[in-house]
Design an enzyme around this catalytic site. Structure first.
Site, PDB file in Angstrom:
ATOM      1  N   GLN A  39       0.620  -1.362   0.008  1.00  0.00           N
ATOM      2  CA  GLN A  39      -0.031   0.043   0.104  1.00  0.00           C
ATOM      3  C   GLN A  39       1.121   1.241  -0.011  1.00  0.00           C
ATOM      4  O   GLN A  39       2.071   1.184   0.907  1.00  0.00           O
ATOM      5  CB  GLN A  39      -0.971  -0.003   1.162  1.00  0.00           C
ATOM      6  N   CYS A  87      -6.726   7.518   5.349  1.00  0.00           N
ATOM      7  CA  CYS A  87      -6.075   7.720   6.546  1.00  0.00           C
ATOM      8  C   CYS A  87      -6.611   9.093   7.315  1.00  0.00           C
ATOM      9  O   CYS A  87      -6.653  10.120   6.523  1.00  0.00           O
ATOM     10  CB  CYS A  87      -4.499   7.947   6.430  1.00  0.00           C
TER      11      CYS A  87
END
Length: 385
Positions: A84, A119
């Site tokens: 990722q 995030c």
């Protein structure tokens, strides 16, 4: 120890570009958690796709030594290494993907690359990164396009949240854009950024995204047990699940998920003695990776998750939270009386929780959704991974 429940028929494998994921289960990247040791342990219990810790594209392009170490595949991952990436600049993201695919800086060519746009951490969103970035839809499209072009035949996926807050949802546009730019799948966490990890994930948004796009949609948020994963698939029509906090201190959850997705009623309820053996195995894997002292030090963060709900004395818990050697760990674990798995913790949230709070954003971030400029300094605070 195992238990059995009535279960439906098997669920199909997940197809992500040329990559087949069977069962359709993905380990979510978690900073400081999904290192090679934890990925190995989870793989030993089940099957699926196990993604490494989030890697910052700028740090990778600059060949930061810590980042280069974090992105190394284990021998068992050479056919299915998954990475990722976090990035805010299309050129930097494209270059990072080229390094992974062409230079094989991970020691192997990745089978899958995921882009993090989910995030919610304030130090990331206040710079325009993470779950703040999809609001800038042109920039978002440019980043996905750059990654897909650089990846060639390696499938690129996207992970995002519902949006910034209730007034600024982004997932519908993000899903359509990701599909148009060639992403092979998209993962949606059923919370907005301002919710952080509070409350309950709203899976209805996952169901809506399934209706909006043709690429596979993976559901994320509040999968604490294998039955939660089955319920998510049934309620939303998602093609698979992404599991994060639910596996903390419970790597055997991936065995339960594999069984559930195969249509089996088998569930694992390990005794304290069995959990102790898993704990020691986890610490030993970390010691192989980092050396015994550093590995055991890193293992300390996992102790409370493994022991959640078990009857363990406070002195033993304190000693385990300060352990610095494998023999010391084995001795402490051997002193814990064997006992059945605490049913009271089944289905309960694990890992970090936090109350909702307004999202920190760069000044003027919400003014122009079509501003293509990368935010300044967004990767400075998350360098090295």
């Amino acid at each position: 120890m195992t238990s059995t429940l009535d279960r439906p028929t098997a669920l199909p494998a997940l197809q992500v570009g040329s990559l087949t994921v069977d069962p359709a289960v993905v380990l979510a990247p978690m900073a400081g958690i999904t290192n090679p040791a934890f990925r190995t342990l989870c793989r030993e219990f089940g099957a699926g796709l196990y993604v490494c810790e989030m890697i910052t594209t700028r740090a990778l392009v600059e060949r930061n030594p810590k980042t280069l170490q974090m992105v190394r595949a284990t021998p068992a991952e050479h056919d299915a290494f998954s990475v990722q990436l976090y990035g805010v600049d299309p050129a930097t993201v494209g270059r990072a993907v080229e390094m992974l695919v062409d230079e094989r800086v991970a020691g192997t060519r990745p089978a899958h690359i995921d882009l993090n746009f989910g995030c919610p951490v304030p130090k990331v969103t206040r710079k325009g990164g993470g779950s703040a970035l999809p609001w800038r839809r042109v920039l978002f499209a440019d980043i996905v396009r750059a990654a897909v072009r650089a990846a060639g035949d390696v499938p690129v996926t996207v992970k995002t949240r519902v949006g910034i807050d209730a007034a600024h949802h982004t997932y519908a546009d993000a899903g359509r854009i990701a599909q148009d730019e060639g992403a092979a799948a998209i993962t949606l966490h059923g919370r907005t950024a301002d919710q952080l990890y509070s409350g309950t994930a709203d899976w209805s948004h996952i169901a809506r995204l399934v209706e909006l796009v043709d690429i596979p949609v993976l559901g994320n948020g509040d999968v604490w047990e294998a039955d939660d994963a089955l319920r998510m698939v049934a309620e939303t029509g998602c093609a698979g699940v992404v599991v994060g906090r639910g596996c903390l201190g419970r790597p055997w959850l991936f065995g339960d998920l594999a069984a559930a997705f195969a249509g089996s009623p088998r569930r694992t309820l390990p005794t304290m003695a069995e959990v102790a053996a898993i704990m020691h195995r986890h610490a030993a894997l970390l010691a192989e990776e980092h050396g015994e002292v550093h590995g055991c030090t890193d293992f300390r963060k996992h102790v409370a998750w493994y022991l959640k709900g078990f009857s363990v004395g406070s002195d033993t818990r304190r000693a385990l939270a300060m352990v610095s050697g494998l023999d010391e760990l084995a001795e402490l674990l051997a002193g814990i009386p064997d006992q059945a798995y605490p049913a009271a913790v089944l289905g309960a949230p694990r890992g970090r929780t936090s109350p909702p709070r307004p999202v920190s954003l760069p000044e003027g971030w919400l003014d122009d959704r079509d501003d293509p400029r990368p935010p300044a300094g967004a990767e400075l605070l998350v360098g090295g991974g």
